[in-house]
Structure formats: structure tokens, C-alpha cells
Design a protein around this motif. Sequence first.
Motif, short mmCIF file in Angstrom:
data_model
loop_
_atom_site.label_atom_id
_atom_site.label_comp_id
_atom_site.label_asym_id
_atom_site.label_seq_id
_atom_site.Cartn_x
_atom_site.Cartn_y
_atom_site.Cartn_z
N ARG A 121 0.83 -1.21 0.00
CA ARG A 121 0.00 0.00 0.00
C ARG A 121 0.86 1.27 0.00
N SER A 170 2.58 1.83 -3.40
CA SER A 170 1.61 2.33 -4.37
C SER A 170 1.29 3.80 -4.12
N ASP A 171 1.08 4.14 -2.85
CA ASP A 171 0.79 5.54 -2.51
C ASP A 171 1.91 6.46 -2.98
#
Lengths: 83, 144
Positions: B54, B57-58
Motif C-alpha cells: 500500500r 503504491s501511494d
Amino acid sequence: MTLEVLYFAWLRERIGQPRERIDTAAETVRDLIADLSSRDDWHAAAFADLTAIRCAVDQQLADLDASLSGAREVAFFPPMTGG
Amino acid sequence: MSARVQTASFDLAAELAGFGAGAGAVVTFTGIVRDDTGAMAALEIEHYPGMTERALSDYGLQAADRFGLTDWRILHRHGRLAVGEPIMMVATAARHRHAAFQAADYLMDWLKSRAPFWKREIGRDGAARWVDARASDEDALSRW
């Protein structure tokens, strides 16, 4: 409130387990650290120096004063060394 | 546009096949396990499954937005890596080189200090030592 608490790197080693499920009344990350530290010497030793501790609440980086309202998972770890 | 975490090694040429089609500039960075002391056998990298993917990706999406990237890729390994093996790569694609270089630099600064990886050096004698975070890496983030 029941929380899943995760530990990484040397915090995991000092505490002696990668995760634990705990019941706590802590309202912030800082409260949770105080609660955990009061439970036994391993937790107290691991959290002795708060400048060396980073945390994530529900997999998002958070500071020690972050609220635990609605939280399910809290992770503690040393400063990250990726790249 | 993707972020990946894996134990297996990777082939840079294969990763770049089809990457950034139509871009005017592609920049890649590859990090490699180095031995500064002459006494290291391997690096062990621990990560936080779930959060790592996560976070990567951020950061990729943030870089794409900020620098106008047309494509980006982040790949980071974990587990035991021998000296000389690749640890991670970032690739950025943009219309012009300045944006591609800057975005790669930006991503590396974020990955160093804000992606949940922890390195441990394993010596040839078997002794293990957690790598300390560097203040200079933290300072580098303030540039952005």
C-alpha cells in the motif's frame, strides 16, 4: 477495545513475538505504549526509548499522539531502512 | 504503474519491456547489496506485508501526480540477499528528463525512510546487526 499489535525488526526480537492481540482502554498510541510497557519487562525494555519507535495505525504511518478510535491494527517498529 | 514486493531477484531489462511506451524520458535506479566493511555475507530485509504494498503504491501515485509521470514502477525485494544482488528498482517515465530524474530521486527518498522495510546485516561470522536509519536519509525527505 481489542487490538492486533504487530512488532517488527529489533522490537519484535526484544518483545519476543511478532504479534499479539490485546484488550486495552488506550485512546492514543502513546497510551497504548504505556499500557504495554506496564505489562512486563520485555515490553518496558522495548519501549524504553520512544525516539527510536515509529508506528502505523491500520497500516498508515502515524505519530505517537494519533487516536486509536476505531483502530484494529497497530504496528511498532524502528525507523525504516528501505531502498 | 505498479508496485511489487517479492523475494525473487529480477531482471531489469525484462522489467522495462514495454515500460513507459510513448514517453520522452525513462530513468531507472537499481539498489545493490554492498559490503562496506569486507565482513558482510548477506543482507536480510524484513517488511510489513500489507502495509508495504500500500505504501509503495501511494508513493508511486504521489510521484506520478507531482511530476506528471506517464508511467512508474517500484520493485523491492525482501528476505536474504547476498552481496552484489539487486535489492530494489524504481523506474519513472515522463515527457522530459528533468521530471523523470526528479521523480526517481523523490521516490528513493521516500522509500529509504517511509517504506516499512528493515535491513539486517549478516556477517561472514554469522553475527547479525540491524542497520540504523541515517539522519541524512531523513533530511533528504525535507527537500520535497
